[in-house]
Design a protein around this motif. Structure first.
Motif, short mmCIF file in Angstrom:
data_model
loop_
_atom_site.label_atom_id
_atom_site.label_comp_id
_atom_site.label_asym_id
_atom_site.label_seq_id
_atom_site.Cartn_x
_atom_site.Cartn_y
_atom_site.Cartn_z
N CYS A 196 0.84 -1.21 0.00
CA CYS A 196 0.00 0.00 0.00
C CYS A 196 0.87 1.25 0.00
CB CYS A 196 -0.90 -0.01 1.23
SG CYS A 196 -1.90 1.47 1.38
N ARG B 29 -5.19 6.27 -1.20
CA ARG B 29 -6.62 6.37 -0.89
C ARG B 29 -7.53 6.35 -2.12
NH1 ARG B 29 -6.84 11.47 2.69
NH2 ARG B 29 -9.05 10.97 2.75
N PRO C 298 -5.07 -0.58 5.00
CA PRO C 298 -6.44 -0.47 4.49
C PRO C 298 -7.34 -1.43 5.26
CG PRO C 298 -4.84 -0.99 2.74
CD PRO C 298 -4.16 -1.23 4.05
N CYS D 169 -6.90 -0.16 -7.17
CA CYS D 169 -5.61 -0.22 -6.50
C CYS D 169 -4.59 -0.83 -7.46
CB CYS D 169 -5.70 -1.04 -5.22
SG CYS D 169 -4.12 -1.13 -4.38
N VAL E 255 -1.52 -0.88 -7.49
CA VAL E 255 -0.27 -1.42 -6.96
C VAL E 255 -0.48 -2.79 -6.30
CG1 VAL E 255 0.77 0.85 -6.64
CG2 VAL E 255 -0.54 -0.17 -4.78
S1 SF4 Z 1 -5.75 2.08 -3.42
FE1 SF4 Z 1 -4.30 0.50 -2.79
S2 SF4 Z 1 -2.38 1.56 -2.49
FE2 SF4 Z 1 -3.97 3.10 -2.53
S3 SF4 Z 1 -4.49 3.37 -0.38
FE3 SF4 Z 1 -5.91 1.89 -1.20
S4 SF4 Z 1 -4.95 -0.07 -0.73
FE4 SF4 Z 1 -3.36 1.46 -0.50
#
Ligand code: SF4
Ligand code: SF4
Ligand code: SF4
Lengths: 668, 179
Positions: free
Chosen positions: B18, B22, B60, B126, B128
């Protein structure tokens, strides 16, 4: 209902402690879009040229971009605008991170500060509740430290804090505003914040932000995400790694610094070190970085991870972005370990990572060349790194010689005299630039350096490759999927561009082509700065996901303002011209529009004049760089030409130009 | 009690990946707006990122079942020298905390795995891969009793917050106004 924007600004008069929530006019958004555009309009209307940077009448505006807080990926910029103490012109520095979206969720598009608070305060914005609170206990505290203390004090772990450090409090001309992993650094806006007596602006928001045409908007966002994924898997071949992908230059990820360390100048833009990057250094620097870096991190709603959390042994953790990784290192002829350690302090103090190391290197050079003496630096340690830590402290405290150095190389050199001005040799419009010195004049960069109102080259370039590819085949391959061009002629410019021979620099691209290319690049940056879009996904890298063809759709579907390419181009031109008008009214002219004298070894004075002439003409400016009455009228900026005529900046006859009147008549 | 096959939907969270952007909060709140995507407000999100960058905490958490009462014990966790209340990492909305509640009504929020979508949207956004969607079939023993639906949960929260009498009064008042 207002879409994408909230329709309200917070107006805070610090002298009187008065807070007002003011509804804004949607027509202004249509004309100036938001962010930089509407910031500039406020400055034009309310900050006449007589107002000094450190006057209570100077405004300090924190503007969230028009699309900030919507699901548009990477749209998170806060555009901070004010009159800069360093340049005495308009400064509009930007920061990523999380602040602008939070402000939108709190229900505001901008925070407009005027006046001066008699005591150090911070501003706490929590939805409808806005307070000015005492900050005397935070005096002298670091910017990051301040953010932590305030969040604890308010028991608001989710609040976003934009704060200044000691440099801002002491009005160092290149003081920054820091916000977690981001900062607004250029132009000394942190000094104006300090002058207004504001230590921090803290915001927490839990309101809805509306979208005009939801499904369509989400479709556009998903396209952008898909494109980002595609580009991650298909980097652009044939360009250096930092140009091959998206995002801000991935300085926190990249270990191989051969290119920067051997091509940029060390010291105060003094010396290139060819052959610096040995295997040994590569190994040492990689180890330093890996030990220091805890995690790669992103701004709000963006996957690109351009920043990092940095923990140097024995020092508090901080967050770093971009090129600060190397600026202190190279300013001091030191190593990465030193660079990361001093950047920790510098971030807490809140200084611009470009200017601060240049100013410190400048001081050392003045000492080494006998212009300053040892007596000017009482108690300075002997070792190189120690000297830089010492100088940083002196500057942010404005102690002794630090008081002069705190004004930047231009003003300090003037004051010191005795030949010091020769050493302040890397300025444009009184601001320190990237330490680059190159061989042959680059006409595209010449225009960007000279005429850029942002006064910061790294934030103007982007859409067009920096150099031709070696073969025609490679160039033809490149243009095949170049959907971002506003017109196919740009593809031809590039395909015909050769490394050597007739179609090479400095006479190719031709003067007209150069103007065209620069105008396009600049337009994209100005659009980003109004929408709050990070340049790293738009105007800065090659082949970005946001471009002139999808932006109008984002604005239409997001903000509900009917938009097409032509209208968007006109809007960007309108507030770009307004930004220029603010500076013209403050005295900026053609004579100020030049790169540092020794920036290129080989110069072409005649060509340079032609370039400026042609570019001014394309922009609708006269030979002195002043927007003409006619072009102002076309943009709906008659109030600017009236003001110019009243002040004698434009002659009376220019308003009475019969052809111009005719045009105005047909336009109605 | 009977036993039957049930699809267990799950989001695997890899906190190491992460980056704290957000995006998951943004898209979750946007998806659950009425009409869909018409507004966005991370405070209404059913996932949220516990975010303490200076201590490298990036967690998260997506909303689980509503807890009618406060839990009895609240452990403290020390992570990298900083103390955290167990509450911070809890997935439940409960009377004693603000998390996973609609900011204006105070009604609890629960992750519904983005009902109707092929893939949970937070997972999709997300890029990543900190969030991964997992589905598996499981033999489960089903209690005959139904799980309470949203209205029930909502009412229960309101009762907890304002008391049954107040709620009944209000309903009566509203009924009068409408008729
Ligand atoms: S989208 Fe993925 S990387 Fe971004 S805050 Fe949420 S869990 Fe973390
Ligand atoms: S591309 Fe990088 S700098 Fe830009 S918003 Fe994303 S993480 Fe931030
Ligand atoms: S799965 Fe859907 S409802 Fe659940 S947290 Fe993710 S986006 Fe929200």
């Amino acid at each position: 209902m207002r879409y994408a924007e909230t329709g309200y600004n917070l107006e805070i008069d610090l002298s009187r402690g008065n807070i007002e929530k003011v509804a804004t006019d949607p027509k202004e958004t249509e004309l100036y879009l938001g962010g930089l555009g509407t910031n500039a309009k406020l400055i034009w209307d309310r900050v006449p040229p007589e107002v000094e940077p450190f006057s209570p009448d100077n405004l300090l505006i924190f503007g969230a971009g028009l699309l900030c807080g919507t699901p548009a990926t990477g749209c998170n910029r806060t555009i901070v605008s004010t009159i800069s103490p360093q340049t005495r012109l308009l400064a509009f520095s930007m920061m990523g991170g999380f602040w602008a979206p939070e402000l939108k969720y709190a229900g505001y598009d901008k925070v407009v500060l005027r006046g001066k608070s008699p005591d150090l305060v911070y501003i706490w914005i929590h939805d409808d509740k806005v307070e000015i609170r005492d900050a005397s206990h935070l005096r002298g505290k670091g910017a990051i430290e301040t953010a932590e203390l305030i969040k604890q004090e308010l028991n608001q772990p989710k609040a976003q804090v934009a704060a200044i450090g000691m440099a801002g409090e002491n009005r160092v001309y290149y003081a920054s505003i820091e916000q977690g992993r981001s900062s607004a650094s250029r132009g000394g806006i942190g000094a104006v914040m300090g002058d207004k007596g504001v230590k921090a602006i803290v915001v927490r928001g839990t309101r809805d932000l509306n979208i005009a045409r939801p499904e369509e908007f989400l479709g556009l966002c998903n396209e952008v995400l898909d494109y980002i994924k595609y580009r991650e898997e298909h980097p652009i071949p044939g360009v250096m790694p930092i140009l091959a992908g998206l995002g801000s230059p991935q300085e926190m990820k990249v270990h191989d610094e051969k290119w920067h360390t051997e091509n940029f100048m060390w010291g105060n833009s003094r010396e290139r070190r060819k052959g610096f990057w040995t295997d040994e250094i590569a190994k040492e620097w990689t180890e330093t970085m890996e030990k220091a870096r805890t995690r790669l991190i992103s701004c709000f709603n963006c996957p690109m991870k351009c920043g990092a959390t940095i923990s140097m042994p024995g020092l508090p953790t901080y967050m770093m972005k971009c090129f600060t990784k190397l600026t202190y290192t190279m300013g001091a002829f030191s190593d990465l370990d030193f660079g990361l350690r001093i950047a920790q302090k510098a971030t807490e103090y809140g200084v611009d990572g470009f200017s601060a190391p240049q100013v410190m290197a400048f001081a050392i050079e003045l000492l080494e060349n006998g212009i300053l003496s040892k007596d000017d630096f009482p108690g300075m340690p002997e070792d190189n790194e120690g000297r830089f830590f010492y100088l940083l402290d002196m500057i942010v405290r404005r102690e002794g010689i630090g008081d002069l150095l705190a004004n930047g190389t231009y003003w300090a050199a003037k004051e010191i005299g005795n030949g010091a001005e020769e050493f302040a040799h890397n300025n444009i419009k009184k601001t320190e630039q990237l330490p680059l010195k190159l061989s042959m004049l680059n006409p595209i960069y010449f225009l960007m350096y000279s005429t850029g109102e942002k006064i910061n080259i790294t934030q103007i370039e982007g859409q067009f490759p920096q150099a031709p590819f070696p073969t025609r085949e490679a160039r033809e391959e490149f243009v095949k999927d170049w959907i971002q061009v506003p017109d196919d002629r740009f593809k031809q410019y590039f395909v015909d561009w050769e490394l050597r021979g007739e179609n090479s620099m400095p006479f190719y691209p031709t003067v007209e082509m150069c103007c065209d290319i620069v105008d396009w690049q600049e337009r994209m940056h100005y659009i980003d700065d109004a929408l709050g879009q990070c340049a790293g996904l738009s105007s800065f890298p090659l082949k970005p996901p946001y471009h002139i063809h999808n932006y109008p759709k984002f604005i239409s579907a997001g903000a509900g303002i009917e938009m097409d390419e032509e209208k968007l181009t006109a809007a960007a031109k309108r507030y770009r011209t307004l930004v220029r008008a603010i500076n013209i009214r403050r005295g900026m002219r053609r004579k100020d529009e030049k790169p540092p004298a020794n920036h290129w070894k080989k110069r072409f004075p005649e060509l340079e004049e032609q370039l400026l002439d042609a570019y001014y003409k394309l922009k609708g400016w006269n030979r002195d760089g002043i927007p003409t009455a006619e072009s102002l009228r076309e943009l709906g900026l008659d109030y600017v030409s009236e003001d110019f005529i009243q002040r004698g900046i434009l002659g009376d006859d220019e308003a009475a130009d019969p052809t111009a009147n005719q045009q105005a008549a047909t336009a109605q | 009690m009977t036993s039957k096959k049930k699809t267990i939907k799950n989001i695997k969270i890899d906190v190491d990946k992460c980056n704290g952007c957000r995006a998951c909060e943004v898209i979750c709140s946007s998806f659950h707006a009425m009409p869909k995507y018409s507004s966005n407000n991370p405070a209404r999100s059913r996932i949220r990122v516990i975010h303490d960058p200076l201590r490298d905490i990036y967690v998260p958490v997506y909303a689980g079942e509503y807890a009618v009462a406060e839990c009895a014990g609240r452990d403290k966790y020390v992570i990298d020298g900083k103390e955290y209340d167990e509450c911070a990492f809890c997935r439940a909305a409960c009377p004693s905390r603000e998390e996973f509640k609609e900011p204006d009504s105070g009604l609890p929020l629960k992750c519904d795995m983005c009902e109707g979508e092929d893939e949970p949207l937070c997972v999709k956004w997300c890029l990543v891969d900190a969030l991964t969607y997992e589905e598996r079939e499981e033999e489960v023993v089903v209690e005959e009793e139904d799980t309470p639906d949203e209205i029930e949960i909502g009412l229960e929260t309101l009762i907890n917050k304002h008391g049954l009498d107040k709620l009944l009064d209000t309903v009566e008042q509203l009924a009068k106004d409408k008729s």
